[in-house]
Design an enzyme around this catalytic site. Structure first.
Site, PDB file in Angstrom:
ATOM      1  N   GLY A  95       0.859  -1.180   0.000  1.00 32.45           N
ATOM      2  CA  GLY A  95       0.000   0.000   0.000  1.00 32.45           C
ATOM      3  C   GLY A  95       0.890   1.223   0.000  1.00 32.45           C
ATOM      4  O   GLY A  95       2.109   1.107   0.139  1.00 32.45           O
ATOM      5  N   GLY A  97       2.897   3.544   1.414  1.00 30.35           N
ATOM      6  CA  GLY A  97       3.512   3.663   2.737  1.00 30.35           C
ATOM      7  C   GLY A  97       4.074   5.040   2.993  1.00 30.35           C
ATOM      8  O   GLY A  97       4.342   5.418   4.135  1.00 30.35           O
ATOM      9  N   ARG A  98       4.296   5.772   1.914  1.00 33.78           N
ATOM     10  CA  ARG A  98       4.813   7.135   2.109  1.00 33.78           C
ATOM     11  C   ARG A  98       4.292   8.078   1.022  1.00 33.78           C
ATOM     12  O   ARG A  98       4.959   9.015   0.624  1.00 33.78           O
ATOM     13  CB  ARG A  98       6.325   7.134   2.128  1.00 33.78           C
ATOM     14  CG  ARG A  98       6.951   6.588   0.866  1.00 33.78           C
ATOM     15  CD  ARG A  98       8.311   7.154   0.730  1.00 33.78           C
ATOM     16  NE  ARG A  98       9.014   6.549  -0.390  1.00 33.78           N
ATOM     17  CZ  ARG A  98      10.224   6.887  -0.727  1.00 33.78           C
ATOM     18  NH1 ARG A  98      10.870   7.791  -0.025  1.00 33.78           N
ATOM     19  NH2 ARG A  98      10.794   6.334  -1.756  1.00 33.78           N
ATOM     20  N   ASP A 116       9.124   5.144   7.702  1.00 32.36           N
ATOM     21  CA  ASP A 116       8.755   6.393   8.385  1.00 32.36           C
ATOM     22  C   ASP A 116       7.814   7.261   7.549  1.00 32.36           C
ATOM     23  O   ASP A 116       7.394   8.329   7.998  1.00 32.36           O
ATOM     24  CB  ASP A 116      10.014   7.183   8.764  1.00 32.36           C
ATOM     25  CG  ASP A 116      10.865   7.512   7.543  1.00 32.36           C
ATOM     26  OD1 ASP A 116      10.443   7.194   6.398  1.00 32.36           O
ATOM     27  OD2 ASP A 116      11.952   8.097   7.724  1.00 32.36           O
ATOM     28  N   GLY A 117       7.520   6.823   6.323  1.00 35.63           N
ATOM     29  CA  GLY A 117       6.616   7.601   5.480  1.00 35.63           C
ATOM     30  C   GLY A 117       7.238   8.868   4.911  1.00 35.63           C
ATOM     31  O   GLY A 117       6.552   9.679   4.286  1.00 35.63           O
ATOM     32  N   ARG A 125       3.512  14.410  -7.079  1.00 38.45           N
ATOM     33  CA  ARG A 125       3.515  13.601  -8.301  1.00 38.45           C
ATOM     34  C   ARG A 125       2.155  13.715  -8.980  1.00 38.45           C
ATOM     35  O   ARG A 125       1.121  13.687  -8.315  1.00 38.45           O
ATOM     36  CB  ARG A 125       3.810  12.157  -7.920  1.00 38.45           C
ATOM     37  CG  ARG A 125       3.756  11.188  -9.051  1.00 38.45           C
ATOM     38  CD  ARG A 125       4.591   9.959  -8.762  1.00 38.45           C
ATOM     39  NE  ARG A 125       3.923   9.033  -7.858  1.00 38.45           N
ATOM     40  CZ  ARG A 125       4.451   7.853  -7.490  1.00 38.45           C
ATOM     41  NH1 ARG A 125       5.645   7.493  -7.924  1.00 38.45           N
ATOM     42  NH2 ARG A 125       3.803   7.063  -6.673  1.00 38.45           N
ATOM     43  N   ASP A 156       3.897  -3.890  -8.560  1.00 36.79           N
ATOM     44  CA  ASP A 156       3.289  -2.692  -7.956  1.00 36.79           C
ATOM     45  C   ASP A 156       3.847  -1.427  -8.595  1.00 36.79           C
ATOM     46  O   ASP A 156       3.328  -0.336  -8.359  1.00 36.79           O
ATOM     47  CB  ASP A 156       3.493  -2.669  -6.440  1.00 36.79           C
ATOM     48  CG  ASP A 156       4.928  -2.921  -6.032  1.00 36.79           C
ATOM     49  OD1 ASP A 156       5.458  -3.987  -6.383  1.00 36.79           O
ATOM     50  OD2 ASP A 156       5.536  -2.044  -5.399  1.00 36.79           O
ATOM     51  N   ASN A 157       4.906  -1.548  -9.377  1.00 34.09           N
ATOM     52  CA  ASN A 157       5.464  -0.380 -10.065  1.00 34.09           C
ATOM     53  C   ASN A 157       5.155  -0.414 -11.558  1.00 34.09           C
ATOM     54  O   ASN A 157       5.836   0.225 -12.354  1.00 34.09           O
ATOM     55  CB  ASN A 157       6.974  -0.313  -9.835  1.00 34.09           C
ATOM     56  CG  ASN A 157       7.318  -0.030  -8.380  1.00 34.09           C
ATOM     57  OD1 ASN A 157       6.497   0.509  -7.633  1.00 34.09           O
ATOM     58  ND2 ASN A 157       8.516  -0.383  -7.966  1.00 34.09           N
ATOM     59  N   ASP A 176       7.349   5.382 -10.518  1.00 34.71           N
ATOM     60  CA  ASP A 176       8.220   4.979  -9.417  1.00 34.71           C
ATOM     61  C   ASP A 176       9.691   5.049  -9.786  1.00 34.71           C
ATOM     62  O   ASP A 176      10.330   4.057 -10.107  1.00 34.71           O
ATOM     63  CB  ASP A 176       7.832   3.595  -8.866  1.00 34.71           C
ATOM     64  CG  ASP A 176       7.221   3.758  -7.493  1.00 34.71           C
ATOM     65  OD1 ASP A 176       7.755   4.578  -6.719  1.00 34.71           O
ATOM     66  OD2 ASP A 176       6.205   3.120  -7.206  1.00 34.71           O
TER      67      ASP A 176
END
Ligand code: AMP
Ligand code: MG
Length: 491
Positions: free
Chosen positions: A96, A98-99, A131-132, A182, A258-259, A268
């Site tokens: 998911g 994450g950042r 840490d996002g 983005r 996922d990319n 990505d």
């Protein structure tokens, strides 16, 4: 902003239309950007802002910094993190954002829809041990390389702005925190489909497919088998995209499912880099020890990723599972020929050929072979072939690759194209400049000390990579040696 003072961003031209909220809500979860200490604008993409219908130049820098740090949300924003899954280096994982936080979808004045996403805006439900956050160097690197891809005319997510947060991020060293904005046709990935397929809910899967079709492939709605036509449209875009990467020597570096974006955009920008010397084994990513995502493997890997996509779509391809598999296999078997067609068409253009002849693939392969044997620079070989051979600085003046060169000239003569006409056509498609790794590193190092001028200068030439000016010439040289250039994921 700590005091939450509202600012008039709606006069800026925001027009959010969050169509994703019609999707099954297992696909996203609310996620607010984290407060940051002292946001400061580092770079803003004014032409991109204008194309999105945003009048950002009317706003003071502090306002823009707060906006692009997620401290003040544009009106209509509905910030969420998306769930997805993915095969990372061949291993399946639930993932998911994450950042990254999606603010919403901007409707442009011409009616197009673009996701506006903040990357590095703080932790989400999917951050796991991360840490996002993001650091300035990697966010500027994504900005630079994605804009270079756009300059080359290659489908890509875009970069609207980078801000620093005024807070440190902790990696191997302490780095300045930053957030990239983005812009993407969408963030729906092969992994988004894998996520719902893994949950085994065909109704949710169908809802995602229907939404994605409306967003990216409305033409397939009239096809006899819309989901099969949808798969084929996605596969066709990926064939075209990866062929474009191969033609300019771009190594994505982390082609996990996922990319892989359903839109057909490059997405990505982590460990990506452009190849200097032609070598199919080129790998830059520090963690890709077996070369899974090497330059020469990219066509096979996208084929593999599309197989994972087809697997996810099986229940939609046919109600009978065996027939669904047979249909998927047949569509996948067509992929190598589709890829080859795009690639060979692009290579013909790179060599100034106007017609198709049966031994063109062999002609191209023999050029690549001689480039590999001699360690020739990929970009500059095509550049020099497109220039007058008599020029004193042209290595082809001294009969470089003489056998191949004679064969190419004979091939041009056979179709009746003059060398001058061929060279003029070649200059339209062979870039003079690419983002050379040593130059990218140099401009990022300067930017980290606060000097943005070298980055702006490099960006300017990368935005018009097909013209040759004295300015461009300064960026043409490969490094003297580039043993062991390494790039990093998730930085
Ligand atoms: P990538 O290799 O950049 O595609 O990232 C793979 C996954 O790791 C994605 O789901 C990211 O959201 C997640 N990720 C990467 N960096 C961080 C970070 N600093 N904090 C949280 N999640 C991260
Ligand atoms: Mg990713």
């Amino acid at each position: 902003m700590e005091d939450g003072t509202p600012i008039p961003v709606d006069s800026v031209g925001w027009h959010f239309d969050n169509t994703f909220t019609s999707l099954p809500d297992v696909l996203y979860t609310a996620a607010l950007p984290a407060p940051v200490r002292h946001p400061q604008l580092v770079i803003l993409n004014a032409p991109l802002a204008a194309s999105l219908g945003l009048q950002l130049h009317t706003q003071p820098p502090e306002t823009l910094a707060a906006l692009f740090a997620g401290q003040v949300l544009p009106p209509g924003a509905n910030p969420v993190a998306w769930a997805y899954a993915g095969h990372q280096y061949g291993h399946f994982t639930m993932l998911g954002d994450g950042r990254a936080i999606l603010l919403g979808e901007q409707r442009t004045p011409s009616g197009q829809l673009f996701d506006i996403q903040l990357k590095g805006a703080g932790p989400t439900r999917f951050s796991r041990r991360g840490d996002g956050r993001a650091a300035l160097g990697p966010m500027l690197r994504e900005y630079l390389i994605s804009e270079a891809m756009a300059g080359l005319g290659i489908p890509t997510t875009r970069s609207l702005a980078v801000v620093t947060t005024g807070e440190p991020v902790y990696r191997d060293t302490i780095l300045p925190g930053a957030i990239l904005t983005r812009v993407a046709a969408s963030h729906i990935r092969v992994g988004t489909f894998q996520y719902l397929a893994a949950r085994g809910d065909t109704d949710q899967l169908r809802a995602l497919a229907d939404y994605t079709i409306r967003r990216h492939d409305p033409d397939v709605l009239t096809a006899e088998h819309p989901y099969r036509a949808f798969f084929q449209a996605v596969a066709d875009r990926q064939a075209a995209l990866v062929a474009r990467w191969q033609l300019v020597g771009f190594v994505h570096g982390v082609m996990n499912t996922d990319n892989t974006a359903i839109s057909g955009e490059t997405i990505d920008y982590g460990p990506c880099a452009f190849m200097n010397r032609y070598d199919p084994a080129t790998v830059f990513s520090s963690i890709d020890s077996i070369g899974r995502y090497a330059y020469g493997n990219q066509p096979a890997i996208i084929h593999w990723n599309l197989a994972r996509f087809a697997e996810s779509l099986l229940p939609l391809l046919d109600p009978d599972p065996e027939r669904a598999v047979a249909i998927a296999v047949e569509m996948l078997n067509n992929f190598p020929a589709t890829f080859e067609r795009y690639w060979l068409q692009g290579m013909r253009q790179k060599l100034g050929l106007q017609t198709e002849e049966s031994d063109d693939a062999a002609l191209v392969q023999s050029l690549l072979d001689v480039m590999e044997q001699t360690g020739a620079d990929y970009t500059n070989t095509f550049f020099h072939l497109s220039q007058e051979p008599e020029r004193p600085d042209n290595p082809f003046r001294d009969a470089r690759f003489p056998d191949w060169h004679a064969r190419w000239q004979a091939r041009l003569a056979h179709e009746g194209t003059t060398p001058e006409a061929a060279r003029a056509a070649m200059r339209q498609v062979n870039p003079v400049v690419i983002p050379r790794n040593h130059q990218v590193e140099a401009v990022l190092a300067a930017a980290e000390t606060g000097d943005l001028a070298p980055l702006q200068a490099l960006l300017a030439v990368l935005q018009s990579p097909f013209v040759w000016t004295a300015h461009h010439a300064a960026y043409q040289s490969p490094p003297d040696h580039e043993q062991g250039y390494r790039t990093f994921c998730g930085t």
